[in-house]
Scaffold this motif. Structure first.
Motif, PDB file in Angstrom:
ATOM      1  N   PHE A 308       0.833  -1.202   0.000  1.00 30.27           N
ATOM      2  CA  PHE A 308       0.000   0.000   0.000  1.00 30.27           C
ATOM      3  C   PHE A 308       0.866   1.250   0.000  1.00 30.27           C
ATOM      4  CE2 PHE A 308      -2.579  -3.310   2.042  1.00 30.27           C
ATOM      5  CZ  PHE A 308      -3.658  -3.320   1.170  1.00 30.27           C
ATOM      6  N   ALA A 309       0.315   2.340  -0.501  1.00 30.84           N
ATOM      7  CA  ALA A 309       1.065   3.603  -0.550  1.00 30.84           C
ATOM      8  C   ALA A 309       1.357   4.126   0.845  1.00 30.84           C
ATOM      9  CB  ALA A 309       0.279   4.647  -1.341  1.00 30.84           C
ATOM     10  N   ASP A 310       0.392   3.947   1.761  1.00 33.62           N
ATOM     11  CA  ASP A 310       0.560   4.420   3.128  1.00 33.62           C
ATOM     12  C   ASP A 310      -0.504   3.765   4.000  1.00 33.62           C
ATOM     13  OD1 ASP A 310      -1.812   5.805   2.507  1.00 33.62           O
ATOM     14  OD2 ASP A 310      -0.751   7.691   2.129  1.00 33.62           O
ATOM     15  N   VAL A 311      -0.530   4.134   5.281  1.00 35.98           N
ATOM     16  CA  VAL A 311      -1.469   3.508   6.215  1.00 35.98           C
ATOM     17  C   VAL A 311      -2.914   3.850   5.864  1.00 35.98           C
ATOM     18  CG1 VAL A 311      -2.235   3.444   8.620  1.00 35.98           C
ATOM     19  CG2 VAL A 311       0.194   3.322   8.090  1.00 35.98           C
ATOM     20  N   ASP A 312      -3.172   5.077   5.406  1.00 39.05           N
ATOM     21  CA  ASP A 312      -4.540   5.429   5.018  1.00 39.05           C
ATOM     22  C   ASP A 312      -5.053   4.503   3.925  1.00 39.05           C
ATOM     23  OD1 ASP A 312      -5.198   7.433   6.783  1.00 39.05           O
ATOM     24  OD2 ASP A 312      -4.436   9.050   5.515  1.00 39.05           O
ATOM     25  N   ALA A 313      -4.201   4.200   2.939  1.00 40.82           N
ATOM     26  CA  ALA A 313      -4.608   3.287   1.869  1.00 40.82           C
ATOM     27  C   ALA A 313      -4.851   1.888   2.423  1.00 40.82           C
ATOM     28  CB  ALA A 313      -3.535   3.259   0.781  1.00 40.82           C
ATOM     29  N   MET A 314      -4.028   1.453   3.374  1.00 44.05           N
ATOM     30  CA  MET A 314      -4.235   0.143   3.993  1.00 44.05           C
ATOM     31  C   MET A 314      -5.548   0.123   4.778  1.00 44.05           C
ATOM     32  SD  MET A 314      -1.801  -1.986   6.666  1.00 44.05           S
ATOM     33  CE  MET A 314      -2.173  -0.939   8.102  1.00 44.05           C
ATOM     34  N   ALA A 315      -5.824   1.206   5.515  1.00 42.91           N
ATOM     35  CA  ALA A 315      -7.079   1.273   6.269  1.00 42.91           C
ATOM     36  C   ALA A 315      -8.283   1.233   5.337  1.00 42.91           C
ATOM     37  CB  ALA A 315      -7.107   2.536   7.126  1.00 42.91           C
ATOM     38  N   ASP A 316      -8.196   1.954   4.215  1.00 39.37           N
ATOM     39  CA  ASP A 316      -9.275   1.896   3.220  1.00 39.37           C
ATOM     40  C   ASP A 316      -9.467   0.471   2.708  1.00 39.37           C
ATOM     41  OD1 ASP A 316      -9.668   4.632   3.444  1.00 39.37           O
ATOM     42  OD2 ASP A 316      -8.506   5.127   1.640  1.00 39.37           O
ATOM     43  N   ALA A 317      -8.352  -0.232   2.496  1.00 36.29           N
ATOM     44  CA  ALA A 317      -8.428  -1.601   1.987  1.00 36.29           C
ATOM     45  C   ALA A 317      -9.037  -2.548   3.021  1.00 36.29           C
ATOM     46  CB  ALA A 317      -7.034  -2.091   1.584  1.00 36.29           C
ATOM     47  N   ILE A 318      -8.760  -2.310   4.303  1.00 36.35           N
ATOM     48  CA  ILE A 318      -9.382  -3.125   5.356  1.00 36.35           C
ATOM     49  C   ILE A 318     -10.899  -2.921   5.331  1.00 36.35           C
ATOM     50  CG2 ILE A 318      -9.603  -3.429   7.858  1.00 36.35           C
ATOM     51  CD1 ILE A 318      -6.616  -2.561   8.046  1.00 36.35           C
ATOM     52  N   HIS A 319     -11.322  -1.672   5.225  1.00 40.05           N
ATOM     53  CA  HIS A 319     -12.757  -1.378   5.145  1.00 40.05           C
ATOM     54  C   HIS A 319     -13.376  -2.064   3.923  1.00 40.05           C
ATOM     55  CE1 HIS A 319     -16.291   0.918   3.811  1.00 40.05           C
ATOM     56  NE2 HIS A 319     -16.538   1.059   5.098  1.00 40.05           N
ATOM     57  N   ASP A 320     -12.726  -1.932   2.789  1.00 44.99           N
ATOM     58  CA  ASP A 320     -13.265  -2.523   1.563  1.00 44.99           C
ATOM     59  C   ASP A 320     -13.314  -4.050   1.654  1.00 44.99           C
ATOM     60  OD1 ASP A 320     -13.440   0.041   0.606  1.00 44.99           O
ATOM     61  OD2 ASP A 320     -11.686  -0.094  -0.701  1.00 44.99           O
ATOM     62  N   LEU A 321     -12.324  -4.639   2.324  1.00 46.87           N
ATOM     63  CA  LEU A 321     -12.314  -6.091   2.494  1.00 46.87           C
ATOM     64  C   LEU A 321     -13.510  -6.539   3.330  1.00 46.87           C
ATOM     65  CD1 LEU A 321     -10.864  -8.834   2.153  1.00 46.87           C
ATOM     66  CD2 LEU A 321      -9.571  -8.287   4.236  1.00 46.87           C
ATOM     67  N   LYS A 322     -13.820  -5.796   4.383  1.00 47.69           N
ATOM     68  CA  LYS A 322     -14.981  -6.143   5.207  1.00 47.69           C
ATOM     69  C   LYS A 322     -16.261  -6.103   4.374  1.00 47.69           C
ATOM     70  CE  LYS A 322     -13.843  -3.115   8.474  1.00 47.69           C
ATOM     71  NZ  LYS A 322     -13.856  -2.328   9.739  1.00 47.69           N
ATOM     72  N   VAL A 323     -16.394  -5.086   3.561  1.00 45.53           N
ATOM     73  CA  VAL A 323     -17.583  -4.983   2.708  1.00 45.53           C
ATOM     74  C   VAL A 323     -17.644  -6.161   1.745  1.00 45.53           C
ATOM     75  CG1 VAL A 323     -18.702  -3.613   0.912  1.00 45.53           C
ATOM     76  CG2 VAL A 323     -17.694  -2.463   2.912  1.00 45.53           C
ATOM     77  N   LYS A 324     -16.511  -6.480   1.144  1.00 45.51           N
ATOM     78  CA  LYS A 324     -16.452  -7.530   0.124  1.00 45.51           C
ATOM     79  C   LYS A 324     -16.833  -8.899   0.684  1.00 45.51           C
ATOM     80  CE  LYS A 324     -13.172  -6.974  -2.804  1.00 45.51           C
ATOM     81  NZ  LYS A 324     -11.843  -6.907  -3.449  1.00 45.51           N
ATOM     82  N   VAL A 325     -16.441  -9.182   1.926  1.00 44.38           N
ATOM     83  CA  VAL A 325     -16.700 -10.514   2.479  1.00 44.38           C
ATOM     84  C   VAL A 325     -17.914 -10.532   3.407  1.00 44.38           C
ATOM     85  CG1 VAL A 325     -14.291 -11.213   2.252  1.00 44.38           C
ATOM     86  CG2 VAL A 325     -15.075 -10.238   4.426  1.00 44.38           C
ATOM     87  N   GLY A 326     -18.642  -9.426   3.473  1.00 41.75           N
ATOM     88  CA  GLY A 326     -19.913  -9.407   4.186  1.00 41.75           C
ATOM     89  C   GLY A 326     -19.824  -9.258   5.683  1.00 41.75           C
ATOM     90  N   LEU A 327     -18.801  -8.566   6.162  1.00 45.34           N
ATOM     91  CA  LEU A 327     -18.660  -8.332   7.595  1.00 45.34           C
ATOM     92  C   LEU A 327     -19.121  -6.925   7.966  1.00 45.34           C
ATOM     93  CD1 LEU A 327     -15.175  -9.961   8.327  1.00 45.34           C
ATOM     94  CD2 LEU A 327     -17.457 -10.962   8.636  1.00 45.34           C
ATOM     95  N   ARG A 328     -19.370  -6.741   9.224  1.00 48.87           N
ATOM     96  CA  ARG A 328     -19.825  -5.451   9.737  1.00 48.87           C
ATOM     97  C   ARG A 328     -18.805  -4.345   9.476  1.00 48.87           C
ATOM     98  NH1 ARG A 328     -23.511  -4.678  13.762  1.00 48.87           N
ATOM     99  NH2 ARG A 328     -24.708  -6.509  14.431  1.00 48.87           N
TER     100      ARG A 328
END
Length: 376
Positions: A308-328
């Protein structure tokens, strides 16, 4: 920097290796008197009976009478069987609940005590224990290589880990084929636990180089393969890679210990019934942003090391991963009151919180929970 590393668990990884339980036990001189701790699911589908039959008399008892987030009374019940039957070793096959119960029972059975005497009391566990063979059936907890048992005392409304060097299994057998039947939501929750373990192990105050390397290896596997394992449960590559991520994340956090997201997961699970991994993931992106510039740039370096470019991008990816796999991604559906938020803040002040690289205040916790309470 001073640091120590020890990993006493022998690891056997690969498809079909569950069939090696008998051989592993025999190598330790254990040919009889084994207790299989496993879930009702594996009793009902015949897996437990098959393993007992294939053990040639090594496994003689089965214990499956325990709940998710096992209670101290259930540990005591398993220990009572070990004592009464004079059993000599334990095999834990299942997710974190089976592992947690088996670890504690294999130790407390050698005493006349209740495990409740050691749960959240600060009293150190005796180090004596029966040999334990750990066989995970989820790609999630990493418990097969850790010295941690997370138990619940429902009578006191308390969920907490017990840490003891006596809880390390002798051997871990990781067979990805055992995870194929895990439902998608459980796969998703367990996978988020893996990601939380890796990231928190890296930024923990107790971080050290070998565990750092494990975290950097495990985290990208979750981002890449968890969505595949959730969407296609029989995808052999995804299942194998998630099992790889799980055991290596277990190595990443065992010594440094987890931090803020795990501390907050305990009340979210205990009070509101949110599965452990999902509860960890719920706050992980929030704490990533909080910790972004901690440790003289180490957390930013971690984000970059895993792509990831930085921590903000990693945090965005964590959020997107939760959405993708159906988690809260929020708690709005719970309609939390101010008093309930106050309880979450208070109970989140768990010892793990103090491993976080940035000091987490009550005001920070309240801001986070109020944000989550307003988020779908």
């Amino acid at each position: 920097m001073l640091w120590d590393y020890e990993q006493p668990v022998a690891i056997r990884f690969g498809n079909g290796r569950v069939r090696e339980i008998k051989d592993v036990a025999a190598d330790m001189g254990l040919t009889e008197g084994g207790l299989l701790v496993t879930s009702d699911h594996f009793v009902h589908d015949g897996t437990a009976a098959r393993l007992v039959a294939e053990s040639d008399g090594a496994l003689t008892e089965v214990f499956a009478d325990f709940s998710p987030n096992p209670d101290v009374t259930e540990v005591d019940a398993a220990a009572a069987i070990i004592r009464a039957k004079h059993l000599k070793f334990v095999v834990a096959m299942g997710g974190g609940s089976a592992m947690d119960l088996a670890k504690a029972a294999a130790s407390i059975a050698l005493t006349d005590d209740s495990i409740a005497d050691y749960h959240g009391t600060g009293k150190p566990m005796p180090l004596g224990h029966l040999p334990l063979i750990a066989v995970p059936t989820t790609a999630g907890t990493g418990s097969e290589v850790t010295c941690v048992s997370v138990l619940t005392n429902r009578a006191l409304g308390k969920k907490a880990p017990i840490v003891s060097d006596g809880f390390f299994p002798s051997v871990a057998i990781i067979d990805p084929e055992l995870t194929y039947s895990v439902p998608p939501h459980v796969t998703a929750s367990c996978g988020m636990d893996v990601l939380s373990q890796a990231i928190e192990g890296y930024w923990s105050k107790g971080h050290q180089p070998i565990c750092d390397a494990c975290a950097i290896h495990a985290a990208p596997l979750v981002f890449k393969y968890l969505p595949i394992a959730v969407a296609d449960p029989t995808n052999a590559e995804a299942r194998q890679k998630m099992c790889e991520a799980s055991v290596i994340a277990g190595l990443a956090f065992t010594l440094p210990k987890t931090t803020s997201s795990h501390a907050c997961s305990f009340p979210l699970t205990n009070i509101h019934g949110i599965p452990h991994g999902e509860a960890c993931g719920l706050t992980l992106d929030w704490f990533a942003r909080v910790n972004a510039d901690a440790q003289h740039g180490r957390v930013q370096e971690f984000a970059q090391a895993i792509g990831f470019a930085d921590v903000d991008a990693m945090a965005d990816a964590i959020h997107d991963l939760k959405v993708k796999v159906g988690l809260r991604t929020g708690l709005k559906d719970l309609q939390l009151t101010d008093a309930q938020i106050d309880d979450l803040v208070r109970i989140s002040r768990h010892p793990n919180l103090y491993n976080n690289p940035v000091e987490i205040t009550d005001d920070m916790l309240r801001d986070m929970y109020e944000h989550l309470a307003a988020t779908e």
